[in-house]
Design an enzyme around this catalytic site. Structure first.
Site, PDB file in Angstrom:
ATOM      1  N   CYS A  50    -100.195  64.678 -16.909  1.00 21.71           N
ATOM      2  CA  CYS A  50    -100.796  64.395 -18.208  1.00 21.71           C
ATOM      3  C   CYS A  50    -100.454  65.476 -19.234  1.00 21.71           C
ATOM      4  O   CYS A  50    -100.494  65.231 -20.438  1.00 21.71           O
ATOM      5  CB  CYS A  50    -102.310  64.265 -18.080  1.00 21.71           C
ATOM      6  SG  CYS A  50    -103.112  65.724 -17.374  1.00 21.71           S
ATOM      7  N   ASN A  51    -100.110  66.663 -18.768  1.00 19.23           N
ATOM      8  CA  ASN A  51     -99.839  67.766 -19.694  1.00 19.23           C
ATOM      9  C   ASN A  51     -98.366  68.119 -19.829  1.00 19.23           C
ATOM     10  O   ASN A  51     -98.020  68.947 -20.677  1.00 19.23           O
ATOM     11  CB  ASN A  51    -100.604  69.019 -19.258  1.00 19.23           C
ATOM     12  CG  ASN A  51    -102.071  68.940 -19.604  1.00 19.23           C
ATOM     13  OD1 ASN A  51    -102.451  68.306 -20.591  1.00 19.23           O
ATOM     14  ND2 ASN A  51    -102.914  69.551 -18.794  1.00 19.23           N
ATOM     15  N   ARG A  52     -97.499  67.557 -19.008  1.00 21.81           N
ATOM     16  CA  ARG A  52     -96.077  67.926 -19.099  1.00 21.81           C
ATOM     17  C   ARG A  52     -95.184  66.848 -18.482  1.00 21.81           C
ATOM     18  O   ARG A  52     -95.592  66.146 -17.551  1.00 21.81           O
ATOM     19  CB  ARG A  52     -95.810  69.270 -18.425  1.00 21.81           C
ATOM     20  CG  ARG A  52     -95.916  69.277 -16.918  1.00 21.81           C
ATOM     21  CD  ARG A  52     -95.642  70.648 -16.319  1.00 21.81           C
ATOM     22  NE  ARG A  52     -96.678  71.585 -16.705  1.00 21.81           N
ATOM     23  CZ  ARG A  52     -96.454  72.666 -17.476  1.00 21.81           C
ATOM     24  NH1 ARG A  52     -95.240  72.935 -17.887  1.00 21.81           N
ATOM     25  NH2 ARG A  52     -97.447  73.474 -17.787  1.00 21.81           N
ATOM     26  N   GLY A 187    -125.492  61.416 -18.695  1.00 20.90           N
ATOM     27  CA  GLY A 187    -124.284  61.198 -19.473  1.00 20.90           C
ATOM     28  C   GLY A 187    -123.199  60.664 -18.562  1.00 20.90           C
ATOM     29  O   GLY A 187    -123.318  60.700 -17.331  1.00 20.90           O
TER      30      GLY A 187
END
Length: 424
Positions: A50-52, A187
């Site tokens: 997801c980040n790279r 939540g």
């Protein structure tokens, strides 16, 4: 050939771009196959999280442009758009980058451990599709060894640096055995989801998820093996909860002092650990005045996180030193392998000369020539053939004043222990 690391990450591209460049699991096989079959590419592996998104290749010099063009074509993006956010590293810089990524030093959360598993998955995928040759195979194996050393010899992963993990870490100071504890999570957003996963991994006995929308509560509870309730069911659930962590978007507090006080009476004053991550707060500050309640706010967690981040930075500095040594070792092995290839070609050349001289001598013996003369001629011709090329190039180097070549030749060609002609 050149070792190349090319990609984009959370530091260079917004999530909108990262989403477009990411490879889905179903795309990886075709992507690796296409990448490997580019004329300039010899080996290839794809890392996509997801980040790279990063491509590790063994390619011809200047191969990064060809590979960047391919990446744009594969995802239907203009190469100009990718050029603005892409980076590339070559040879030892590429090796260092992969080792830093595997050790969590290039992650959004410093030292996070998940990336190493993702790199191992990328390695196995490339290996199964025959994308790896000797160069990338050795690089990945060396990287795994360095990342393991970083994990075992530094404290890079010991201190939590996320709000969710810090909350669970604080809870563990009060409840040593989570297998006997029950948690109420209020939540169903991303932070609560991370809290739930950390608690489940820690072995929590029971998880209850309360949310205004029952559907979202049920979805999260189903993912983590918990039970879903509405906000109206909280007072009853509170009586069983040892750990309460709240993170909603409510403009008003959800837990008041009276509600908690009534729950404590039913619990016979067994302690309750509470963390209010929400802003505005979900738990009235006065709840912290009650005996047997340990209430922390997001500000308390930030202090823990900042302290832990400082500890991780010290460990990161130690990790950088280990990686520098790892790159140096990898470079040394690579140079040795490079010399090995030269030695192999040099021996093949010598063997070809020897075989040709041998065949000529055998033919002369078959014609009945004097064996002694044949042997003398054989050794003389073989010596001349072996020395002709180096002698010619040494003369050319001397004429060009290439003293570096002359000095290297003296070290490589002359054996100090060998008897000279004058000593005979």
């Amino acid at each position: 050939m050149t070792l190349l690391a090319l990609g984009i990450n959370h530091k260079t591209a917004a999530v909108e771009v990262r989403e477009q460049v990411a490879f889905t699991p179903s795309q990886l096989e075709s992507a690796l196959t296409e990448l490997k079959h580019l004329p300039s590419v010899r080996e290839a592996a794809v890392l996509s999280t997801c980040n790279r998104t990063e491509l590790y290749c063994v390619t011809e010099p200047d191969g990064e442009k060809t590979i960047l063009d391919w990446l744009g074509r594969f995802h239907g993006l203009a190469v100009e758009q990718l050029t603005q956010c892409a980076y590339h590293y070559l040879d030892e810089a590429a090796a260092k980058h992969l080792m830093r990524v595997a050790s969590g030093l290039d992650s959004m959360v410093l030292g996070e451990p998940q990336i190493l598993g993702q790199i191992k998955d990328a390695y196995q995928q490339a290996r199964s599709l025959k994308g790896l040759g000797g160069e990338l195979e050795r690089l990945f194996q060396h990287t795994f060894a360095v990342a393991k050393q970083v994990r075992t010899e530094t404290g890079i992963g010991e201190n939590p640096v996320s709000v969710a993990y810090a909350a669970v870490s604080l809870a563990s100071r009060i409840f040593a055995n989570f297998s006997r504890s029950r948690a109420l999570l209020i939540g169903a957003g991303e932070t609560i989801e991370l809290v739930a996963r950390h608690l489940r991994e820690a072995g929590i006995q029971e998880l209850i998820v309360a949310n205004r929308t029952m559907e979202r509560a049920e979805r999260l509870a189903g993912d983590v093996g918990g039970k879903a309730i509405t906000l109206g069911d909280i007072p009853k659930a509170l009586e069983r909860a040892d750990i309460v962590i709240a993170s909603t978007a409510s403009p008003l507090p959800i837990l008041g002092k009276g509600m908690v006080e009534r729950a404590l009476k039913v619990r016979r004053h067994r302690p309750m650990f509470m963390v209010d991550i929400a802003v505005p707060r979900d738990i009235e500050p006065q709840v912290g005045d009650l005996d047997d309640v340990f209430l922390y706010t997001v500000d308390d967690l930030q202090e823990v996180i900042e302290e832990n981040r400082r500890h991780r930075q010290v460990a990161a500095n130690q990790a950088e030193e280990l990686i520098a040594l790892g790159v140096e070792h990898w470079q040394h092995e690579r140079r040795v392998r490079g010399a090995g290839d030269l030695i192999r070609r040099y021996r093949e050349q010598g063997e070809a000369l020897r075989k040709a001289s041998e065949e000529q001598a055998i033919a002369q013996l078959a014609r009945g020539e004097d064996p002694e003369k044949v042997i003398r001629r054989l050794t003389q011709q073989l010596t001349n053939k072996l020395l002709h090329g180096p002698t010619l190039r040494l003369r050319e180097a001397s004429g060009a004043e290439r003293h570096d070549i002359i000095q290297a030749a003296e070290s490589l060609l002359l054996d100090p222990a060998a008897p000279s002609q004058d000593s005979k």
